[in-house]
Write a protein that holds these residues in place. Sequence first.
Motif, PDB file in Angstrom:
ATOM      1  N   VAL A 134      20.679 -62.543   4.165  1.00 13.33           N
ATOM      2  CA  VAL A 134      21.760 -63.536   2.999  1.00 13.33           C
ATOM      3  C   VAL A 134      21.911 -63.887   3.753  1.00 13.33           C
ATOM      4  CG1 VAL A 134      23.887 -63.097   2.076  1.00 13.33           C
ATOM      5  CG2 VAL A 134      22.708 -61.457   2.164  1.00 13.33           C
ATOM      6  N   GLY A 135      21.895 -64.764   4.819  1.00  7.03           N
ATOM      7  CA  GLY A 135      22.688 -65.762   5.735  1.00  7.03           C
ATOM      8  C   GLY A 135      21.037 -66.596   6.181  1.00  7.03           C
ATOM      9  N   LEU A 136      19.868 -66.743   5.920  1.00 10.67           N
ATOM     10  CA  LEU A 136      18.956 -67.098   5.637  1.00 10.67           C
ATOM     11  C   LEU A 136      18.587 -67.165   6.751  1.00 10.67           C
ATOM     12  CD1 LEU A 136      19.847 -69.852   2.367  1.00 10.67           C
ATOM     13  CD2 LEU A 136      17.710 -67.995   2.124  1.00 10.67           C
ATOM     14  N   LEU A 137      18.209 -66.768   7.627  1.00  6.75           N
ATOM     15  CA  LEU A 137      17.586 -66.055   8.486  1.00  6.75           C
ATOM     16  C   LEU A 137      16.630 -65.672   8.794  1.00  6.75           C
ATOM     17  CD1 LEU A 137      21.558 -65.573  11.171  1.00  6.75           C
ATOM     18  CD2 LEU A 137      20.137 -67.389  11.011  1.00  6.75           C
ATOM     19  N   ASP A 138      16.350 -64.734   7.736  1.00 14.46           N
ATOM     20  CA  ASP A 138      15.024 -64.050   7.973  1.00 14.46           C
ATOM     21  C   ASP A 138      14.871 -64.081   6.860  1.00 14.46           C
ATOM     22  OD1 ASP A 138      13.439 -62.422   8.995  1.00 14.46           O
ATOM     23  OD2 ASP A 138      14.480 -60.619  10.126  1.00 14.46           O
ATOM     24  N   THR A 139      13.218 -63.256   6.703  1.00 12.25           N
ATOM     25  CA  THR A 139      12.874 -63.449   4.870  1.00 12.25           C
ATOM     26  C   THR A 139      12.363 -62.165   4.366  1.00 12.25           C
ATOM     27  OG1 THR A 139      11.128 -64.720   6.148  1.00 12.25           O
ATOM     28  CG2 THR A 139      12.327 -65.688   4.723  1.00 12.25           C
ATOM     29  N   PRO A 140      12.589 -61.475   3.461  1.00 15.17           N
ATOM     30  CA  PRO A 140      12.492 -60.489   3.035  1.00 15.17           C
ATOM     31  C   PRO A 140      10.666 -60.195   2.619  1.00 15.17           C
ATOM     32  CG  PRO A 140      13.662 -61.587   1.332  1.00 15.17           C
ATOM     33  CD  PRO A 140      13.620 -62.259   2.299  1.00 15.17           C
ATOM     34  N   THR A 141      10.500 -59.149   2.989  1.00 15.13           N
ATOM     35  CA  THR A 141       9.316 -58.497   2.740  1.00 15.13           C
ATOM     36  C   THR A 141       8.781 -58.877   1.624  1.00 15.13           C
ATOM     37  OG1 THR A 141       9.309 -56.849   4.506  1.00 15.13           O
ATOM     38  CG2 THR A 141       7.280 -56.797   3.501  1.00 15.13           C
ATOM     39  N   GLU A 142       9.645 -58.402   0.803  1.00 17.41           N
ATOM     40  CA  GLU A 142       9.855 -58.430  -0.540  1.00 17.41           C
ATOM     41  C   GLU A 142      10.664 -58.216  -1.694  1.00 17.41           C
ATOM     42  OE1 GLU A 142       7.109 -54.935  -3.185  1.00 17.41           O
ATOM     43  OE2 GLU A 142       6.351 -54.956  -0.839  1.00 17.41           O
ATOM     44  N   GLY A 143      11.122 -58.782  -2.428  1.00 18.04           N
ATOM     45  CA  GLY A 143      12.092 -59.013  -3.402  1.00 18.04           C
ATOM     46  C   GLY A 143      12.781 -60.038  -3.276  1.00 18.04           C
ATOM     47  N   THR A 144      13.078 -59.735  -3.928  1.00 21.40           N
ATOM     48  CA  THR A 144      13.785 -61.962  -4.974  1.00 21.40           C
ATOM     49  C   THR A 144      15.861 -62.278  -4.063  1.00 21.40           C
ATOM     50  OG1 THR A 144      15.183 -61.190  -6.757  1.00 21.40           O
ATOM     51  CG2 THR A 144      13.143 -62.323  -7.600  1.00 21.40           C
ATOM     52  N   TYR A 145      15.755 -63.135  -4.423  1.00 22.50           N
ATOM     53  CA  TYR A 145      17.170 -63.588  -3.449  1.00 22.50           C
ATOM     54  C   TYR A 145      17.540 -64.940  -4.165  1.00 22.50           C
ATOM     55  CZ  TYR A 145      20.646 -64.984  -0.112  1.00 22.50           C
ATOM     56  OH  TYR A 145      22.230 -65.491   0.461  1.00 22.50           O
ATOM     57  N   ARG A 146      18.449 -64.923  -4.645  1.00 22.93           N
ATOM     58  CA  ARG A 146      18.898 -65.376  -5.470  1.00 22.93           C
ATOM     59  C   ARG A 146      20.188 -66.789  -4.957  1.00 22.93           C
ATOM     60  NH1 ARG A 146      16.241 -67.543 -10.455  1.00 22.93           N
ATOM     61  NH2 ARG A 146      18.393 -68.681 -11.232  1.00 22.93           N
ATOM     62  N   PHE A 147      20.150 -67.800  -4.306  1.00 19.75           N
ATOM     63  CA  PHE A 147      21.643 -67.560  -3.562  1.00 19.75           C
ATOM     64  C   PHE A 147      22.829 -69.310  -4.090  1.00 19.75           C
ATOM     65  CE2 PHE A 147      24.201 -70.820  -0.193  1.00 19.75           C
ATOM     66  CZ  PHE A 147      25.043 -69.868  -0.116  1.00 19.75           C
ATOM     67  N   GLU A 148      23.477 -68.544  -4.928  1.00 17.69           N
ATOM     68  CA  GLU A 148      24.729 -70.031  -5.744  1.00 17.69           C
ATOM     69  C   GLU A 148      23.557 -70.272  -7.295  1.00 17.69           C
ATOM     70  OE1 GLU A 148      25.339 -72.592  -2.838  1.00 17.69           O
ATOM     71  OE2 GLU A 148      27.469 -72.076  -3.047  1.00 17.69           O
ATOM     72  N   GLY A 149      22.505 -69.549  -7.494  1.00 18.57           N
ATOM     73  CA  GLY A 149      22.363 -69.444  -8.500  1.00 18.57           C
ATOM     74  C   GLY A 149      20.329 -70.121  -7.987  1.00 18.57           C
ATOM     75  N   ALA A 150      20.399 -70.244  -7.167  1.00 22.33           N
ATOM     76  CA  ALA A 150      18.335 -71.058  -7.018  1.00 22.33           C
ATOM     77  C   ALA A 150      17.783 -70.101  -6.160  1.00 22.33           C
ATOM     78  CB  ALA A 150      18.431 -72.086  -6.144  1.00 22.33           C
ATOM     79  N   GLU A 151      16.823 -69.117  -6.730  1.00 21.82           N
ATOM     80  CA  GLU A 151      15.776 -68.597  -5.437  1.00 21.82           C
ATOM     81  C   GLU A 151      15.420 -69.527  -4.158  1.00 21.82           C
ATOM     82  OE1 GLU A 151      14.153 -65.801  -6.629  1.00 21.82           O
ATOM     83  OE2 GLU A 151      14.327 -65.486  -4.763  1.00 21.82           O
ATOM     84  N   VAL A 152      15.890 -68.584  -3.555  1.00 23.44           N
ATOM     85  CA  VAL A 152      15.485 -68.812  -1.863  1.00 23.44           C
ATOM     86  C   VAL A 152      14.466 -68.026  -0.972  1.00 23.44           C
ATOM     87  CG1 VAL A 152      18.260 -70.157  -1.250  1.00 23.44           C
ATOM     88  CG2 VAL A 152      17.537 -67.598  -1.191  1.00 23.44           C
ATOM     89  N   SER A 153      13.551 -66.810  -1.684  1.00 20.78           N
ATOM     90  CA  SER A 153      13.138 -66.372  -0.496  1.00 20.78           C
ATOM     91  C   SER A 153      12.231 -67.083  -0.286  1.00 20.78           C
ATOM     92  CB  SER A 153      12.686 -64.977  -1.182  1.00 20.78           C
ATOM     93  OG  SER A 153      12.762 -65.182  -2.513  1.00 20.78           O
ATOM     94  N   GLY A 154      11.351 -67.987  -1.032  1.00 22.66           N
ATOM     95  CA  GLY A 154      10.122 -68.602  -0.799  1.00 22.66           C
ATOM     96  C   GLY A 154      10.295 -70.439   0.238  1.00 22.66           C
ATOM     97  N   LEU A 155      11.100 -70.340   0.672  1.00 24.04           N
ATOM     98  CA  LEU A 155      11.836 -72.254   0.999  1.00 24.04           C
ATOM     99  C   LEU A 155      11.650 -72.109   2.545  1.00 24.04           C
ATOM    100  CD1 LEU A 155      16.027 -72.315   0.191  1.00 24.04           C
ATOM    101  CD2 LEU A 155      13.520 -73.383  -0.744  1.00 24.04           C
ATOM    102  N   SER A 156      11.609 -72.858   3.174  1.00 20.81           N
ATOM    103  CA  SER A 156      10.374 -72.994   4.558  1.00 20.81           C
ATOM    104  C   SER A 156      11.833 -73.316   5.042  1.00 20.81           C
ATOM    105  CB  SER A 156      10.334 -74.638   4.544  1.00 20.81           C
ATOM    106  OG  SER A 156      10.858 -75.545   4.673  1.00 20.81           O
TER     107      SER A 156
END
Lengths: 233, 405
Positions: A54-76
């Motif tokens: 949730v704190g964007l310190l780590d990325t999940p193996t699977e699943g989606t994460y939208r933070f404030e409406g924007a997809e963030v799981s694929g960010l650099s």
Amino acid sequence: MAAVVEVRDLRMEYAMGSDTVHALRGVNLTVEPGEFVAVMGPSGSGKSTFMHIVGLLDTPTEGTYRFEGAEVSGLSADERADIRGRRLGFVFQAYNLLPRTTALENVELPMIYAGTSEAQRAAIALEKLDMVGIAQLANHHPNQMSGGQQQRVAIARALVNDPGLILADEPTGALDTKSSQDVMRIFSRLNEEDGMTIMLVTHEPDVAAYGRRIVTFRDGLITGDAINERRAA
Amino acid sequence: MTIKATLRLAVAALVRNKARSLLTMLGIVIGVAAVIVTVAIGVGARTSVQQSINSLGSNLIVVQPGSVTQVGARSGFGGASTLTPEDGLAIAKLPGVAAVSPLATLRIQVVAGNNNWQTSVSGVAPTYTFIRSWPLASGRFFNENDLASAAKVAVLGESVVEQLFPNGDSPVGQTIIIKGAPFTVIGTLAPLGQSGMGQDQDDTVLIPYTSAMQRLTGLTTVNALLVSAASADQIDPVTASVTALLEQRHLIVPPQTDDFQVRNLQSIAQTASQTGAIMELLLAGVAAVSLVVGGIGIMNIMLVSVTERTREIGLRMAVGARAATILRQFLAESVVLATIGGLIGIVAGAIGTLAVSLLTQWPTAIPPQWILASVAFSAMVGVFFGYYPARQAAQLNPIEALRFE
């Protein structure tokens, strides 16, 4: 208004020797603006891993994460760093203040990375120190302050960029009862008076009791999600 | 982030750890200071060698008689008596030649009143003071008229004045006896000091070469011809044309060897500057080694610093620092350390140089390009040895960094 946090089927696996550890096994959670969520659970339940994602310190193996409406799981990594700096505020158990640095300079730190002008930095930092009630300690170094005071500096630091979400990881873990209550009252006030969205991880029930919603983790899954009746009113 | 903001972050972090920062700098400080001192001494020595070569005369070319073989025995240079003042007059007409003076030298006893002294009496032309860049201290030098009439006039070197006129009277106008003939002293030479080879150049008496040949040596030949080229870049062409002219005048055709030898000081100067260049190269090597050692010190401390500040790095990442920002901050820290260390080293080196030259009286000089090179090299050391620790810092995982105890 978009949900602050919206995770769907979040899974996290990592190798530990020859074993694969399933830290999260499919977590779904939505946090709306203005909520105060206490995350509980024993150690190893996956609540810390969840916080890191949730704190964007780590990325999940699977699943989606939208933070404030924007997809963030694929960010650099750089994009995640920018969101951490501008939209998230962290409070840690160990305060993590820079030593031999004044409270004011500690609070200014996130603004340096966000590129806030120097004149604005000092003014905002002082304002946030005042919000947590220790403006008079602005020029003190961490070793001149009590644990409760240091944690309040850390809260002020989490507030400076007007984050959409404050993440607190065992913020009272190193504090005595009196200081814990002071710190938790600050979180309550930030939530109630300023409408700040807060997610707080703890294993102490009396700390979790300050939350208006209590989410319980066990074995990588959410096993409980309830409104805190005493506080919801 | 701007460079200025990065530098400020770096400086703030360094100031937070003053003692460690100073200790880290020490390696670079000592390295640069040692380089500055050794270079200052080296360059000073080279300059003084160059000066003593220049003191022999500007753009000087020396023509000496060659060797002769008599009954199988070769005499060595100067053995042949072939150079005449007329050769000199012919050389003077060559292009690129500023002045020519024959040199007819004799070691002989000179008497003035109750004092006598053995010295070298040299018959030369009025152009001699120009060729040797040798000013007069008092009186006048002999002129073309004195030369034409083989006048009995003399100009004394400083050491001869001291020996023959110890009571401090001005020798000008007095009479000295050389080989039974009275010579009138018409001037004295300014002191020139020791030559590059340690000879006392002031222990000399100069008289017109015509007088020397007629009254002292009785020869028609001279010991040498001194030729001054018009400028430094004329030395080589003049050397060649003098050789060609003398071969023609002395009727030398191959395979006969020349009965004279033309030498210039450029070859000596070249050797000296080559030696100096090798020395500077060696010093540069010492510089590189000492600065590399200092750089390794910086890398060492920066690695310790990265480990010690793992939590700080984790926090900086959590509050929005990108990996590249962390890398730049740590790189800036080591560059600032190395550069400040270099600057302090230059000051320390300058003080050390001053101390050395005061204690030993050695000539020293700190060339400005070495100061610039030291600072630039220090900064480069900072970048080179700071990069690895900075990359270690930037590659930290924020979660693990925050948990680090």
